[in-house]
Design a protein around this motif. Sequence first.
Motif, mmCIF file in Angstrom:
data_model
loop_
_atom_site.group_PDB
_atom_site.id
_atom_site.type_symbol
_atom_site.label_atom_id
_atom_site.label_comp_id
_atom_site.label_asym_id
_atom_site.label_seq_id
_atom_site.Cartn_x
_atom_site.Cartn_y
_atom_site.Cartn_z
ATOM 1 N N LEU A 9 60.183 28.791 -38.505
ATOM 2 C CA LEU A 9 60.517 29.265 -40.000
ATOM 3 C C LEU A 9 61.845 28.302 -40.447
ATOM 4 O O LEU A 9 61.876 27.810 -41.543
ATOM 5 N N SER A 10 62.733 28.177 -39.422
ATOM 6 C CA SER A 10 64.178 27.377 -39.972
ATOM 7 C C SER A 10 63.660 26.124 -40.145
ATOM 8 O O SER A 10 64.272 25.362 -41.117
ATOM 9 N N HIS A 11 62.862 25.271 -39.421
ATOM 10 C CA HIS A 11 62.516 23.988 -39.724
ATOM 11 C C HIS A 11 61.976 23.765 -41.045
ATOM 12 O O HIS A 11 62.296 22.904 -41.962
ATOM 13 N N ARG A 12 60.916 24.663 -41.171
ATOM 14 C CA ARG A 12 60.199 24.772 -42.642
ATOM 15 C C ARG A 12 61.415 25.026 -43.792
ATOM 16 O O ARG A 12 61.123 24.414 -44.922
ATOM 17 N N LEU A 13 62.498 25.847 -43.612
ATOM 18 C CA LEU A 13 63.293 26.139 -44.504
ATOM 19 C C LEU A 13 64.274 24.957 -44.957
ATOM 20 O O LEU A 13 64.280 24.523 -45.942
ATOM 21 N N PHE A 14 64.665 24.218 -43.730
ATOM 22 C CA PHE A 14 65.344 22.690 -44.277
ATOM 23 C C PHE A 14 64.498 21.889 -44.862
ATOM 24 O O PHE A 14 64.862 21.247 -45.855
ATOM 25 N N GLU A 15 63.062 21.688 -44.577
ATOM 26 C CA GLU A 15 62.032 21.032 -45.353
ATOM 27 C C GLU A 15 62.251 21.324 -46.782
ATOM 28 O O GLU A 15 62.159 20.349 -47.652
ATOM 29 N N ALA A 16 62.008 22.637 -47.061
ATOM 30 C CA ALA A 16 61.905 23.229 -48.265
ATOM 31 C C ALA A 16 63.197 22.680 -49.178
ATOM 32 O O ALA A 16 63.208 22.337 -50.354
ATOM 33 N N ILE A 17 64.352 22.842 -48.565
ATOM 34 C CA ILE A 17 65.476 22.673 -49.155
ATOM 35 C C ILE A 17 65.821 21.326 -49.663
ATOM 36 O O ILE A 17 66.145 21.048 -50.582
ATOM 37 N N LEU A 18 65.414 20.237 -48.663
ATOM 38 C CA LEU A 18 65.586 18.979 -48.669
ATOM 39 C C LEU A 18 64.625 18.464 -49.964
ATOM 40 O O LEU A 18 64.829 17.413 -50.610
ATOM 41 N N SER A 19 63.309 19.166 -50.282
ATOM 42 C CA SER A 19 62.542 18.880 -51.360
ATOM 43 C C SER A 19 62.843 19.416 -52.583
ATOM 44 O O SER A 19 62.244 19.305 -53.700
ATOM 45 N N GLY A 20 64.081 20.444 -52.434
ATOM 46 C CA GLY A 20 64.425 21.175 -53.694
ATOM 47 C C GLY A 20 63.355 22.123 -54.186
ATOM 48 O O GLY A 20 63.108 22.535 -55.408
ATOM 49 N N ASP A 21 62.497 22.599 -53.195
ATOM 50 C CA ASP A 21 61.592 23.605 -53.393
ATOM 51 C C ASP A 21 62.058 24.898 -53.236
ATOM 52 O O ASP A 21 61.563 25.415 -52.235
ATOM 53 N N ALA A 22 62.311 25.426 -54.341
ATOM 54 C CA ALA A 22 63.041 26.827 -54.415
ATOM 55 C C ALA A 22 61.913 27.974 -54.296
ATOM 56 O O ALA A 22 62.160 29.041 -53.621
ATOM 57 N N SER A 23 60.721 27.657 -54.811
ATOM 58 C CA SER A 23 59.565 28.733 -54.490
ATOM 59 C C SER A 23 59.413 28.943 -53.140
ATOM 60 O O SER A 23 59.138 30.022 -52.407
ATOM 61 N N SER A 24 59.153 27.791 -52.420
ATOM 62 C CA SER A 24 59.088 27.708 -50.901
ATOM 63 C C SER A 24 60.128 28.353 -50.070
ATOM 64 O O SER A 24 60.051 29.317 -49.148
ATOM 65 N N VAL A 25 61.457 28.036 -50.478
ATOM 66 C CA VAL A 25 62.904 28.587 -49.886
ATOM 67 C C VAL A 25 62.473 30.297 -50.082
ATOM 68 O O VAL A 25 62.749 31.074 -49.132
ATOM 69 N N LYS A 26 62.164 30.441 -51.195
ATOM 70 C CA LYS A 26 62.072 31.992 -51.262
ATOM 71 C C LYS A 26 61.025 32.792 -50.477
ATOM 72 O O LYS A 26 61.270 33.889 -50.036
ATOM 73 N N THR A 27 59.851 32.090 -50.258
ATOM 74 C CA THR A 27 58.881 32.616 -49.781
ATOM 75 C C THR A 27 59.254 32.836 -47.996
ATOM 76 O O THR A 27 59.010 33.460 -47.398
#
Length: 147
Positions: A9-27
Amino acid sequence: MKQRQQKKLSHRLFEAILSGDASSVKTLLRRGANPERRNTDGTTPLYLASVQGEAAVARLLMESGASPDTESSGPGSEGTPLCAAASWGHTATVRELLAHGADPTLREDHGAGWSPLDWADNGPHPETAEVLRAAGAHPATKAHPAL
C-alpha cells in the motif's frame, strides 16, 4: 494489517503522489495506507506531495494523520514539508500546510538549517514569502548554509 500488505500500500501511495492522483491517494488511505510511512530512502509521503506542489494530496495526507512538521530524510528529500513547498513557490501547498498546523518558524535540519521563509525568499517566490510572513514566519538568524 500485515507488514507485506502495508508495504505494498505504501509503495502504491508513493506512486499515486508522484503522479498527482488525489483520487488514488484517497482510496489508498481509506484502504489503510499509512500517511506517515517513509519509503526505503526515508522520504515521507507529505514531503513528496509538498515538493511536487500537490496541495490536494497534501491535504488528504494531513487529514489522514500525517504531521505537517515531520522532517523527511531521504537523499535529496531532506527537510520539512513546508520548506519543500516554499523552496519551489508552491503557494497553495504552503497554505494547506499552514492550515493544518505547520510551524512557519520551524527550520529544517533539526533546527540548524533554513526556515521556510529563507527558501521562499531565495527562490525567489515573493507570493509564497508573503503568505509565510502573514503566518508569522521569519528568516533564520544564522548565516545561510550553502545550497
